[in-house]
Write an enzyme that holds these catalytic residues in place. Sequence first.
Site, PDB file in Angstrom:
ATOM      1  N   SER A 120      -3.316   4.767   1.058  1.00  0.00           N
ATOM      2  CA  SER A 120      -3.240   3.581   1.533  1.00  0.00           C
ATOM      3  C   SER A 120      -4.134   4.417   3.368  1.00  0.00           C
ATOM      4  CB  SER A 120      -1.892   3.708   2.580  1.00  0.00           C
ATOM      5  OG  SER A 120      -1.569   4.465   3.154  1.00  0.00           O
ATOM      6  N   TYR A 127       1.225   1.869   3.834  1.00  0.00           N
ATOM      7  CA  TYR A 127       2.927   0.927   2.917  1.00  0.00           C
ATOM      8  C   TYR A 127       3.871   1.725   2.680  1.00  0.00           C
ATOM      9  CZ  TYR A 127      -1.421   0.678  -0.574  1.00  0.00           C
ATOM     10  OH  TYR A 127      -2.971   0.678  -1.455  1.00  0.00           O
ATOM     11  N   GLY A 128       4.277   2.287   3.648  1.00  0.00           N
ATOM     12  CA  GLY A 128       5.370   2.521   4.008  1.00  0.00           C
ATOM     13  C   GLY A 128       6.419   1.740   4.625  1.00  0.00           C
ATOM     14  N   CYS A 176      -0.876   9.451  -2.716  1.00  0.00           N
ATOM     15  CA  CYS A 176       0.124   8.272  -1.391  1.00  0.00           C
ATOM     16  C   CYS A 176       1.137   8.290  -2.093  1.00  0.00           C
ATOM     17  CB  CYS A 176      -0.497   7.186  -1.561  1.00  0.00           C
ATOM     18  SG  CYS A 176       1.005   6.411  -0.462  1.00  0.00           S
ATOM     19  N   ASN A 177       2.151   9.486  -1.473  1.00  0.00           N
ATOM     20  CA  ASN A 177       3.512   9.129  -1.989  1.00  0.00           C
ATOM     21  C   ASN A 177       4.076   8.561  -1.841  1.00  0.00           C
ATOM     22  OD1 ASN A 177       3.307  11.589  -0.771  1.00  0.00           O
ATOM     23  ND2 ASN A 177       4.447  12.264  -1.662  1.00  0.00           N
ATOM     24  N   CYS A 216       4.874  12.704   2.279  1.00  0.00           N
ATOM     25  CA  CYS A 216       3.522  12.051   2.836  1.00  0.00           C
ATOM     26  C   CYS A 216       1.681  12.732   2.747  1.00  0.00           C
ATOM     27  CB  CYS A 216       4.359  11.334   4.038  1.00  0.00           C
ATOM     28  SG  CYS A 216       2.302  10.054   4.377  1.00  0.00           S
ATOM     29  N   THR A 217       1.423  11.850   2.129  1.00  0.00           N
ATOM     30  CA  THR A 217      -0.138  12.958   2.289  1.00  0.00           C
ATOM     31  C   THR A 217      -0.674  12.797   3.368  1.00  0.00           C
ATOM     32  OG1 THR A 217      -1.310  10.795   1.595  1.00  0.00           O
ATOM     33  CG2 THR A 217      -0.308  12.378  -0.109  1.00  0.00           C
ATOM     34  N   HIS A 218      -0.169  12.098   4.644  1.00  0.00           N
ATOM     35  CA  HIS A 218      -0.840  11.772   6.019  1.00  0.00           C
ATOM     36  C   HIS A 218      -1.028  13.500   6.339  1.00  0.00           C
ATOM     37  CE1 HIS A 218      -1.976   7.586   4.859  1.00  0.00           C
ATOM     38  NE2 HIS A 218      -2.636   7.474   6.000  1.00  0.00           N
TER      39      HIS A 218
HETATM   40  N1  DGL Z   1      -0.132   8.299   2.500  1.00  0.00           N
HETATM   41  C1  DGL Z   1       1.330   7.864   2.369  1.00  0.00           C
HETATM   42  C2  DGL Z   1       2.328   8.663   2.344  1.00  0.00           C
HETATM   43  O1  DGL Z   1       1.527   9.483   1.118  1.00  0.00           O
HETATM   44  C3  DGL Z   1       1.473   6.714   3.336  1.00  0.00           C
HETATM   45  C4  DGL Z   1       2.500   5.438   3.174  1.00  0.00           C
HETATM   46  C5  DGL Z   1       1.574   4.803   3.879  1.00  0.00           C
HETATM   47  O2  DGL Z   1       0.966   4.156   4.495  1.00  0.00           O
HETATM   48  O3  DGL Z   1       2.538   4.610   4.719  1.00  0.00           O
HETATM   49  O4  DGL Z   1       3.085   8.240   1.899  1.00  0.00           O
END
Ligand code: DGL
Length: 280
Positions: free
Chosen positions: A18, A49-50, A81-82, A191-193
Site C-alpha cells: 500500500s 489499506y488497513g 503487505c499483510n 504489518c510490513t510497515h
Molecule cells: N504494509 C501493510 C501491511 O502489511 C500496511 C497496510 C495498510 O496500508 O494499512 O498490512
Amino acid sequence: MVSLHVMNMNAPIGIFDSGLGGLTVFEEVRKLLPQENLVYVADSAFAPYGNKDDAIVVQRCESLAHYLIQTHTIKALVVACNTATAAAIQTLRDQLGIPVIGMEPAIKPAVAVTQSGVVGVLATENTLKSDKFSNLLDAHQHRARIITQPCFGLVEAIEQGDLDSKRIKQLLQNYVQPLLDEGVDTFVLGCTHYPLLEQLIRELVGAQAYIISTGAAVAKQVQHTLKQDNIDNQEAHQPTHDFYTSGDAKHVETLASKLSQQPMKMQPLPSLAELSSLSA
Ligand code: DGL
C-alpha cells in the site's frame, strides 16, 4: 521453450505494498537474491489499506498485479503487505499465471520461542479480522496465549515520514504497554510497515523481548519458489531495481530515500483509469 525459459529468468520480480512498508520486504529479497531484477510499486495514493473495504483492496491489488505483468512482464509477484495478502492472495493466485508469494504474521515462530507463553500480534484492523488470520490463530493458539492489537494510525504516520516523533512514540506505547502488562514477551510485527519502527518498539519492550517480522522468511520463500519453477536468475549481471508510486512521485521519493537511508528514484504509476482497464 528454451527462449521462454531465458525470458522468464531475466524478467523482474514484482513487489507491491500500500505504500513504503513493503520496502522492508524488498530489502530482504534484494539481500538474498542480489542477481534478481526487481520492480516495486508503492500504492501510496491508496494507503492505508488497513481500514478500507476488502472489495476495494482486492480491486487495487488486481489492478497493480495486471500492471506489473503487462508493463513489466514480471515472472513472480510478492504481495509485500499483510492486509493485501489477507484480502486478495487467493484471487490473485486464481487469476495470474505466475507464482504469487504473500505475507503471513509470524505466529508459528513466535509460539515456538516465547518463554512466558504469551505472544502479542501487532497488525492492521483488516488483517486481524480476516478469515486467513482466524485460521492462523486456530492453528497455533493451543500452544500459547495470543493477544492481538490493531495499531490504528501507525501506517499513516510512517507514510508521512514520522518514525520518531513524540506522537508516534505515544501511539506505540498505547499499543505495546497493555501487551507487556499481560506478560507478552514475543511481539509479532504483522504489518510490513512496522519493522520501520523496530527501534522504537525495542525501546518500549526491552532488550530481552523477541520481535519477529516476516520479511526474511518471505525472501526465502521467493528463493525457493523461483528455484522450484526453474526461473531463478543465474546470470552474473548488474540487476535493475525500479520503483513506482501512485502517490506524488517527488514526495514519495523523498520519504523512501529517508526510510531506506539511500537515494531512490520513484517514477509515477499510470492513472487509476489506465490501471483499471488493464484488469478489466
Ligand atoms: N504494509 C501493510 C501491511 O502489511 C500496511 C497496510 C495498510 O496500508 O494499512 O498490512
